[in-house]
Motif scaffolding. Sequence first.
Motif, PDB file in Angstrom:
ATOM      1  N   HIS A  23       1.018  -1.133  -0.082  1.00 35.00           N
ATOM      2  CA  HIS A  23       0.031  -0.117   0.028  1.00 35.00           C
ATOM      3  C   HIS A  23       0.999   1.218  -0.126  1.00 35.00           C
ATOM      4  O   HIS A  23       2.044   1.306   0.435  1.00 35.00           O
ATOM      5  CB  HIS A  23      -0.789  -0.009   1.329  1.00 35.00           C
ATOM      6  N   TYR A  25       1.133   3.799   1.793  1.00 31.55           N
ATOM      7  CA  TYR A  25       1.289   4.182   2.901  1.00 31.55           C
ATOM      8  C   TYR A  25       2.756   3.573   3.514  1.00 31.55           C
ATOM      9  O   TYR A  25       3.227   3.863   4.566  1.00 31.55           O
ATOM     10  CB  TYR A  25       0.320   3.963   4.206  1.00 31.55           C
ATOM     11  N   ASP A  39      -3.149   2.538  -4.313  1.00 31.88           N
ATOM     12  CA  ASP A  39      -4.270   2.490  -3.416  1.00 31.88           C
ATOM     13  C   ASP A  39      -5.100   1.136  -3.267  1.00 31.88           C
ATOM     14  O   ASP A  39      -4.809   0.303  -3.934  1.00 31.88           O
ATOM     15  CB  ASP A  39      -5.006   3.853  -3.453  1.00 31.88           C
ATOM     16  N   MET A  63      -6.655  -5.918   3.667  1.00 34.13           N
ATOM     17  CA  MET A  63      -5.994  -5.610   2.247  1.00 34.13           C
ATOM     18  C   MET A  63      -5.587  -7.065   1.879  1.00 34.13           C
ATOM     19  O   MET A  63      -5.756  -7.696   0.496  1.00 34.13           O
ATOM     20  CB  MET A  63      -4.742  -4.765   2.160  1.00 34.13           C
ATOM     21  N   TYR A 111     -17.313   0.216   2.697  1.00 38.66           N
ATOM     22  CA  TYR A 111     -15.917   0.815   2.402  1.00 38.66           C
ATOM     23  C   TYR A 111     -15.224  -0.531   2.438  1.00 38.66           C
ATOM     24  O   TYR A 111     -15.262  -1.377   3.396  1.00 38.66           O
ATOM     25  CB  TYR A 111     -15.582   1.689   3.510  1.00 38.66           C
ATOM     26  N   ASN A 113     -12.354  -1.076   3.700  1.00 37.65           N
ATOM     27  CA  ASN A 113     -11.786  -1.095   4.910  1.00 37.65           C
ATOM     28  C   ASN A 113     -12.785  -1.762   5.838  1.00 37.65           C
ATOM     29  O   ASN A 113     -13.299  -1.180   6.824  1.00 37.65           O
ATOM     30  CB  ASN A 113     -11.455   0.170   5.523  1.00 37.65           C
ATOM     31  N   THR A 127     -13.923   2.091  -2.755  1.00 38.74           N
ATOM     32  CA  THR A 127     -12.657   2.518  -2.087  1.00 38.74           C
ATOM     33  C   THR A 127     -12.854   4.040  -2.245  1.00 38.74           C
ATOM     34  O   THR A 127     -13.704   4.686  -2.913  1.00 38.74           O
ATOM     35  CB  THR A 127     -11.274   2.140  -2.814  1.00 38.74           C
ATOM     36  N   SER A 128     -11.579   4.529  -1.621  1.00 45.55           N
ATOM     37  CA  SER A 128     -11.975   6.249  -1.541  1.00 45.55           C
ATOM     38  C   SER A 128     -11.957   6.652  -2.943  1.00 45.55           C
ATOM     39  O   SER A 128     -12.374   7.660  -3.277  1.00 45.55           O
ATOM     40  CB  SER A 128     -10.782   6.706  -0.661  1.00 45.55           C
ATOM     41  N   HIS A 174      -7.139   9.734  10.428  1.00 47.38           N
ATOM     42  CA  HIS A 174      -7.658  11.027   9.555  1.00 47.38           C
ATOM     43  C   HIS A 174      -8.666  11.745  10.373  1.00 47.38           C
ATOM     44  O   HIS A 174      -8.730  13.001  10.219  1.00 47.38           O
ATOM     45  CB  HIS A 174      -8.465  10.402   8.367  1.00 47.38           C
ATOM     46  N   HIS A 197      -7.418  13.414   1.902  1.00 51.72           N
ATOM     47  CA  HIS A 197      -8.250  12.336   1.796  1.00 51.72           C
ATOM     48  C   HIS A 197      -9.623  12.287   2.249  1.00 51.72           C
ATOM     49  O   HIS A 197      -9.911  12.955   3.505  1.00 51.72           O
ATOM     50  CB  HIS A 197      -7.275  11.161   2.765  1.00 51.72           C
ATOM     51  N   GLU A 199     -11.430  10.431   4.062  1.00 52.01           N
ATOM     52  CA  GLU A 199     -11.573  10.007   5.411  1.00 52.01           C
ATOM     53  C   GLU A 199     -11.365  11.108   6.438  1.00 52.01           C
ATOM     54  O   GLU A 199     -11.854  10.617   7.772  1.00 52.01           O
ATOM     55  CB  GLU A 199     -10.634   8.706   6.078  1.00 52.01           C
ATOM     56  N   SER A 213      -8.236   9.898  -2.942  1.00 50.73           N
ATOM     57  CA  SER A 213      -7.475   8.800  -2.420  1.00 50.73           C
ATOM     58  C   SER A 213      -5.950   9.153  -2.318  1.00 50.73           C
ATOM     59  O   SER A 213      -5.485   9.896  -3.108  1.00 50.73           O
ATOM     60  CB  SER A 213      -7.769   7.415  -3.213  1.00 50.73           C
TER      61      SER A 213
END
Length: 304
Positions: A23, A25, A39, A63, A111, A113, A127-128, A174, A197, A199, A213
Motif C-alpha cells: 500500500h 502508506y 491505493d 487488504m 468501504y 476497510n 474504495t476512497s 484521519h 483524503h 476519511e 485517495s
Amino acid sequence: MIRQLQEKILKLKEERDFYILAHSYQAKEITEIADFVGDSFQLSLNAAECNNKNILMCGVHFMAETVKMLSYDKNVYLANQLAGCPMAEQVEPEMLEYIKKNHEGYTVVAYINTTAALKELCDVCVTSSTAVKIVQRIENNNILFIPDCNLGNYVKENVKGKNIKLIQGGCPVHAAVTKKDLENAKALHPDALVLVHPECVPDVVAGADYVGSTSGIVEFAKKSDAKEFIIGTEMSIAEHLQYACPEKDFYILSKKILCPNMKLTTLVDVYKAIDGRGGKEIKLDKDKAERAKKCIDEMIRLGK
Ligand code: 13P
Ligand code: SF4
C-alpha cells in the motif's frame, strides 16, 4: 545495510515465487522492492491479475484478506501479523444484520476497510477513489453506507438525488485532524495547496483544494504546477512525494496523521515472511470467501 537486505529479498522472492504488493502508506524501503504499489482499489485490481503462487501484502489485514478472496488458490500472506485497520473492526456482523433490518430495500455499500465477515453481508464495496463513481452507478436510490461516515458524507455531497444513510464509524487517524489543525497548517504555509483524503472530517474536506485517495493525492501533486502542498493523509505520502518531486515542498497537515498499523511493517518482516519464518498466512473458508468476494467483484465491475 538496507540495500543489502533489499537485494536478499529480491533474490529470495524470485526463488520462492512471491509477488509483493505494498500500500502507498508503506515505508520507502518497502515500496522500492514491491512489485506493485498503489491505493486499495489499484491493489485489488492488480492482485486479481498476478500469476505468482505466493502473494505478500505489505499493508493491513483487510487488504490481505481482499487479495485472498480475489486469488483464492494462491497462498496469501500479510507481512506483519499485527497490522490491522481499526476501522475494519468497528462493525460486528450482528450489528450490521440489525441495522439492515431497519433498512429493508437499501443497497448496502461497504468501504473496503471492512472484514470478510462483514463483506459477506454487503452488496458492493467501494474504495476512497471509487466511492462517488460507484454510488452514482448503483441503480437503487436508497443506500446504506458503512462504516466511514466521513467518506460517506463526502459521497453524499457529491452524489445528488440519492437517499444515503450513514453510521458512526471512521478512521481514527484521519478523523483526528481538526479544522483548527488545517487553519494552523495554512497559516504556516499560505501558498500551499491542500490535498486531503475523504476519511477526514467534513470541515477539513471543505477547506481542501483537492480531495482524493492516496494515489489520487500523489498523482495530483506530481502533475500540478504548484510548488507547495499540505498533505492531508498519512504522513508517509508527504515523504514519498518529497522524494519523487524534490523541486516541490510537501508539508504534513498535522502530526496526528500517522497510522501506527501501517507503520508496523519493516523490511525485516518482509524478508522473514518470504523466508517462511514470519508473516501471517490468510486462511478463509471457501464458501465465506466466495460470498464476501461478490461485493469486491461488483466494486471492480462498477469502479473500472
Ligand atoms: P486508499 O483507498 O486511499 O488507499 O486508502 C486506504 C486507507 O486505509 C486510507 O486510510
Ligand atoms: Fe485504517 Fe485509518 Fe490506518 Fe487507513 S489510516 S489503515 S483507515 S486506521
